[in-house]
Design a protein around this motif. Structure first.
Motif, PDB file in Angstrom:
ATOM      1  N   PRO A   1       0.836  -1.198   0.000  1.00 31.83           N
ATOM      2  CA  PRO A   1       0.000   0.000   0.000  1.00 31.83           C
ATOM      3  C   PRO A   1       0.874   1.252   0.000  1.00 31.83           C
ATOM      4  CG  PRO A   1      -0.050  -1.077   2.145  1.00 31.83           C
ATOM      5  CD  PRO A   1       0.787  -1.927   1.259  1.00 31.83           C
ATOM      6  N   PHE A   2       0.328   2.338  -0.476  1.00 31.46           N
ATOM      7  CA  PHE A   2       1.124   3.575  -0.469  1.00 31.46           C
ATOM      8  C   PHE A   2       0.311   4.715   0.124  1.00 31.46           C
ATOM      9  CE2 PHE A   2      -0.963   3.360  -4.568  1.00 31.46           C
ATOM     10  CZ  PHE A   2      -1.465   4.642  -4.752  1.00 31.46           C
ATOM     11  N   PHE A   3       1.021   5.742   0.551  1.00 35.72           N
ATOM     12  CA  PHE A   3       0.412   6.869   1.240  1.00 35.72           C
ATOM     13  C   PHE A   3      -0.083   7.899   0.225  1.00 35.72           C
ATOM     14  CE2 PHE A   3       0.959  10.933   3.645  1.00 35.72           C
ATOM     15  CZ  PHE A   3      -0.061  10.715   4.544  1.00 35.72           C
ATOM     16  N   LEU A   4       0.835   8.367  -0.610  1.00 33.23           N
ATOM     17  CA  LEU A   4       0.458   9.373  -1.601  1.00 33.23           C
ATOM     18  C   LEU A   4       0.875   8.929  -3.000  1.00 33.23           C
ATOM     19  CD1 LEU A   4      -0.895  12.096  -1.914  1.00 33.23           C
ATOM     20  CD2 LEU A   4       1.329  13.185  -1.635  1.00 33.23           C
ATOM     21  N   ILE A   5       2.147   8.478  -3.115  1.00 28.31           N
ATOM     22  CA  ILE A   5       2.597   7.981  -4.414  1.00 28.31           C
ATOM     23  C   ILE A   5       3.150   6.572  -4.232  1.00 28.31           C
ATOM     24  CG2 ILE A   5       3.064  10.137  -5.665  1.00 28.31           C
ATOM     25  CD1 ILE A   5       5.954   9.945  -4.619  1.00 28.31           C
ATOM     26  N   PRO A   6       2.986   5.710  -5.233  1.00 26.50           N
ATOM     27  CA  PRO A   6       3.415   4.321  -5.101  1.00 26.50           C
ATOM     28  C   PRO A   6       4.863   4.189  -4.631  1.00 26.50           C
ATOM     29  CG  PRO A   6       2.166   4.610  -7.123  1.00 26.50           C
ATOM     30  CD  PRO A   6       2.340   5.966  -6.522  1.00 26.50           C
ATOM     31  N   GLY A   7       5.071   3.303  -3.672  1.00 23.18           N
ATOM     32  CA  GLY A   7       6.425   3.033  -3.205  1.00 23.18           C
ATOM     33  C   GLY A   7       6.922   3.993  -2.139  1.00 23.18           C
ATOM     34  N   ASP A   8       6.105   4.990  -1.796  1.00 21.49           N
ATOM     35  CA  ASP A   8       6.610   6.006  -0.850  1.00 21.49           C
ATOM     36  C   ASP A   8       6.951   5.442   0.536  1.00 21.49           C
ATOM     37  OD1 ASP A   8       3.965   5.682  -0.132  1.00 21.49           O
ATOM     38  OD2 ASP A   8       3.385   7.773  -0.434  1.00 21.49           O
ATOM     39  N   ILE A   9       6.222   4.417   0.947  1.00 23.59           N
ATOM     40  CA  ILE A   9       6.496   3.858   2.278  1.00 23.59           C
ATOM     41  C   ILE A   9       7.856   3.192   2.306  1.00 23.59           C
ATOM     42  CG2 ILE A   9       5.776   1.994   3.841  1.00 23.59           C
ATOM     43  CD1 ILE A   9       3.078   3.001   3.703  1.00 23.59           C
TER      44      ILE A   9
ATOM     45  N   LEU B   1      12.940   6.902  11.856  1.00 28.63           N
ATOM     46  CA  LEU B   1      14.017   7.389  12.711  1.00 28.63           C
ATOM     47  C   LEU B   1      13.743   8.807  13.203  1.00 28.63           C
ATOM     48  CD1 LEU B   1      17.078   5.996  10.749  1.00 28.63           C
ATOM     49  CD2 LEU B   1      16.083   5.110  12.875  1.00 28.63           C
ATOM     50  N   THR B   2      13.186   9.641  12.336  1.00 24.46           N
ATOM     51  CA  THR B   2      12.985  11.036  12.719  1.00 24.46           C
ATOM     52  C   THR B   2      11.649  11.266  13.419  1.00 24.46           C
ATOM     53  OG1 THR B   2      12.149  11.449  10.507  1.00 24.46           O
ATOM     54  CG2 THR B   2      14.452  11.964  10.900  1.00 24.46           C
ATOM     55  N   SER B   3      10.596  10.565  12.967  1.00 21.00           N
ATOM     56  CA  SER B   3       9.285  10.804  13.556  1.00 21.00           C
ATOM     57  C   SER B   3       8.437   9.526  13.498  1.00 21.00           C
ATOM     58  CB  SER B   3       8.598  11.955  12.794  1.00 21.00           C
ATOM     59  OG  SER B   3       7.254  12.054  13.187  1.00 21.00           O
ATOM     60  N   PRO B   4       8.658   8.648  14.462  1.00 17.50           N
ATOM     61  CA  PRO B   4       7.930   7.371  14.448  1.00 17.50           C
ATOM     62  C   PRO B   4       6.408   7.539  14.419  1.00 17.50           C
ATOM     63  CG  PRO B   4       9.501   7.459  16.267  1.00 17.50           C
ATOM     64  CD  PRO B   4       9.505   8.805  15.631  1.00 17.50           C
ATOM     65  N   LYS B   5       5.923   8.588  15.042  1.00 20.99           N
ATOM     66  CA  LYS B   5       4.473   8.795  15.089  1.00 20.99           C
ATOM     67  C   LYS B   5       3.921   9.063  13.695  1.00 20.99           C
ATOM     68  CE  LYS B   5       3.278  10.305  19.679  1.00 20.99           C
ATOM     69  NZ  LYS B   5       3.073  11.438  20.559  1.00 20.99           N
ATOM     70  N   THR B   6       4.654   9.897  12.945  1.00 16.99           N
ATOM     71  CA  THR B   6       4.237  10.208  11.584  1.00 16.99           C
ATOM     72  C   THR B   6       4.270   8.945  10.735  1.00 16.99           C
ATOM     73  OG1 THR B   6       5.356  12.285  11.922  1.00 16.99           O
ATOM     74  CG2 THR B   6       4.626  11.843   9.703  1.00 16.99           C
ATOM     75  N   PHE B   7       5.328   8.157  10.948  1.00 14.31           N
ATOM     76  CA  PHE B   7       5.457   6.913  10.199  1.00 14.31           C
ATOM     77  C   PHE B   7       4.255   6.016  10.458  1.00 14.31           C
ATOM     78  CE2 PHE B   7       6.654   2.424  10.222  1.00 14.31           C
ATOM     79  CZ  PHE B   7       7.062   2.259   8.911  1.00 14.31           C
ATOM     80  N   ASN B   8       3.934   5.892  11.735  1.00 12.29           N
ATOM     81  CA  ASN B   8       2.796   5.083  12.167  1.00 12.29           C
ATOM     82  C   ASN B   8       1.521   5.507  11.452  1.00 12.29           C
ATOM     83  OD1 ASN B   8       0.875   3.751  13.764  1.00 12.29           O
ATOM     84  ND2 ASN B   8       2.248   3.806  15.513  1.00 12.29           N
ATOM     85  N   LYS B   9       1.309   6.804  11.469  1.00 19.03           N
ATOM     86  CA  LYS B   9       0.126   7.378  10.869  1.00 19.03           C
ATOM     87  C   LYS B   9       0.080   7.109   9.360  1.00 19.03           C
ATOM     88  CE  LYS B   9      -1.912  11.856  10.975  1.00 19.03           C
ATOM     89  NZ  LYS B   9      -1.686  13.280  11.137  1.00 19.03           N
TER      90      LYS B   9
END
Ligand SMILES: [Zn+2]
Length: 637
Positions: free
Chosen positions: A470-478, A487-495
């Protein structure tokens, strides 16, 4: 795939597997049903306490304790919202009061919940219910980013499995509350209900100033609301039955019993059928409301001074909501309580269902959901329309059919929040064989009689890779942004990952449930790369080299094909206890790029001009998956 990403995805799936039990509007309905059943004397006292607690908070709390007609964007919250916010949108009684009184997002949550309630009431069938819950979950995630992670890695919203059929009610309740026991609904209820009645008793036994009275009333009501959330959760079928096994089993078992219901007996010996979260019927709310009513009655009697005060520890020393963080803790901490207080809790808990047995003989059947790492086999049949052959002059279109077989390695985050989500990540390593194309290497009428031998694209085989994510905005972005973000923002990653699983930032890739199955747009989620010529060497193609003389020659050609599934259809999901199998239909499109070419016979012929071919088709894939089970969260006997 980056190893770190795999581990992170794993952590996330396990987290997401912990479900919250009743939905916000369901909690409200139960609490409301209980409050309206209070007798007039207690109801009056309840309103008095509410009034007292509301002092200075008029900007956030409704005038009366209940406001059943809450629709649209509410600006004020009533008491029935408190147990809904407890546990799911806050981590302790103290944190709940902070969120209720000090944050703006909590109003958005209440608004989303009110809309969900309307949506569910108006839903004509199960598919509509599921789709509305999906929309609501996506909105909740935006309003309250910690919504998913708050459930933590514990079983706080579940009943502890029954260790033994011979255990008595008092023994079971004591076990749920004792130090070191895994967090569970009964233990958490006991904790906060005791806090609540102690504070309520202080309202009567102490000489308090108006301010102190307001503080005691607020914190006592808060602790009781927090307790009620977990008492209510004890009545959802998926949480009575769903505690065993690894993450995949817990989630699957939970989902199964929520949807199908469960026959239970309460500790008092009353038999009933209960449904689970998102499937609550009026009678389920009635059963839960009965226990809530009893709990509130006890709470109000403590506030009215109708209880033996020696039952509670003196003196009253804390007029603040309880701080026990049920999201962070995994085990019940030690707490000194009086026997009389436990007796009060037992009276209420006798109305709760006896949970299913822990692992062993007599356990309830359990089910898996698409969660966690798996290995599998995927096979597919496909048929596609091609716009022509590879040679420049081959512009006649035709059909190519093929068969595929692959080994599949993957990770399931399916139903990150509900079954509309799709968190399937996998890599296929496979082999495929295509039949000869229906179009010929030349349009010359005589050539048609040569059958498959004269095909523009001969029968070929190839090794292939297929990747889905699955992707967030563009394919492969995750895959690319994931490790950096973690590493920089685990919460954002989680979201980001949860949002991706639910259809992306603009959730156009959410699954749409219909009575005949589930449809989903998947462009960009999945790509198949097929390398023709890598197995048995390059394939031989017959081509016309001179259109005037109709001279023909044989060339060998490597090609690389990319296919992209566009729309996917899955018939209804079924629940299985061990492995999982599924049937998927995909509409796909793609292109095939010619690579290195060599002249074979005659060997010195000049190489022909070639072009990329385009195609579209339908693929029917059947796959079988085996999920690795760790059995780490299984209570055993
Ligand atoms: Zn809950």
């Amino acid at each position: 795939m980056n190893r770190k990403v795999i581990i992170l995805l794993l952590i996330l799936t396990v987290r997401a597997a912990t479900a919250y039990a009743w939905l916000y509007p369901e909690h409200r309905e139960i609490t409301l049903k209980a409050i309206v059943k209070l007798d007039s004397g207690r109801r009056f006292l309840f309103e008095q306490l509410w009034n007292s607690a509301r002092k200075g908070k008029e900007g956030r709390l409704t005038i009366g304790a209940i406001d059943p007609g809450q629709i649209g964007l509410p600006t004020l919250l009533d008491y029935t919202a408190w147990p809904a916010i407890a546990g799911d949108h806050s981590t302790s009684s103290e944190n709940m009061m902070y969120n209720i009184l000090q944050t703006e997002w909590i109003l958005k949550v209440a608004d989303i919940a009110a809309r969900l309630q309307n949506g569910l009431d108006e839903a004509r069938n199960q598919s509509e219910r599921v789709n509305r819950m999906r929309d609501s979950d996506i909105k909740l995630l935006r309003a309250d980013p910690e919504y998913v992670s708050r459930a933590g890695g514990n079983n706080g919203h579940f009943l502890m499995a029954l260790p033994d059929v011979n255990i008595t009610a008092p023994e079971y309740f004591a076990k749920c509350f004792e130090k070191g026991c895994e967090l569970n609904t009964i233990g958490i209820y006991t904790w906060f209900h005791i806090s609540a009645i102690r504070k309520a008793a202080c309202l009567h036994s102490q000489r308090l100033t108006s301010e102190q009275r307001s503080a005691y009333a607020l914190s006592a009501l808060a602790d009781e609301a927090f307790a009620l959330h977990f008492l209510e959760d004890s009545f959802t079928s998926g949480h009575i039955a769903g505690i065993w096994g690894d993450a995949s089993q817990r989630k699957g078992t939970h989902d199964y019993y929520n949807e199908k219901g469960l026959e239970i007996t309460t500790w008092q010996g009353v038999r009933m059928v209960l449904m689970g979260d998102a499937y609550m019927r009026p009678e389920d709310a009635d059963h839960a409301a009965e226990a809530v009513l009893k709990s509130l009655t006890q709470f109000l009697d403590a506030a009215a001074g109708k209880m033996d005060e020696t039952m509670f520890p003196a003196p009253c020393s804390f007029a603040a909501p309880d701080t026990f963080n049920v999201s962070k803790a995994k085990y019940m901490p030690l707490r000194e309580v009086q026997e009389g207080e436990l007796q009060l809790c037992r009276e209420i808990l006798l109305l709760t269902p006896i949970p299913g047995l822990a692992t062993g003989w007599g356990e309830l059947p359990r089910f898996r959901s698409e969660l966690g790492p798996f290995i599998g086999i995927a096979s597919a049949v496909r048929g596609g329309w091609y716009n022509g052959g590879f040679a420049d002059y081959q512009t006649t279109s035709g059909v190519v059919a093929g068969l595929e077989l692959a080994l599949r390695l993957g990770l399931g985050m399916e139903g990150v929040l509900n079954e509309s989500g799709d968190g399937l990540v996998f890599l296929d390593l496979g082999w495929r064989i295509d039949g000869a194309s229906s179009m010929r290497f030349d349009d010359e009428p005589a050539i048609k009689n040569f059958g498959a031998f004269s095909a523009a694209i001969p029968s070929r085989d190839a090794y292939f890779l297929r990747l889905r994510m699955p992707f967030f905005l563009i394919p492969g972005d995750i895959l690319i942004a994931g490790p950096i973000l973690y590493l920089t923002s685990p919460k954002t990653f989680n979201k980001m990952v949860v949002a991706a699983g639910n259809g992306g930032l603009i959730p156009w890739q959410s699954g749409i449930r219909t009575p005949i199955g589930r449809f989903q747009f998947v462009i960009g989620r999945e790509v198949g790369i097929c390398m023709y010529g890598t197995g048995n060497g390059p394939d031989a193609f017959l081509m016309t080299v001179d259109q005037d003389t109709k001279d023909q020659a044989v060339f060998s050609l490597y090609t690389t094909q990319f296919d992209f599934p566009i729309l996917e259809y899955r018939p209804m999901r079924n629940f299985s206890s061990g492995q999982s199998a599924s049937l998927v239909f995909q509409f796909y499109g793609g292109f095939d790029i010619p690579g290195k070419r060599t002249s074979v016979y005659p060997s010195d012929y000049p190489l022909p001009d070639v072009k990329t071919t385009w195609f579209a088709g339908l693929r029917m894939s059947f796959d079988w998956r085996y999920y690795f089970s760790g059995r780490k969260n299984s209570p055993t006997r």
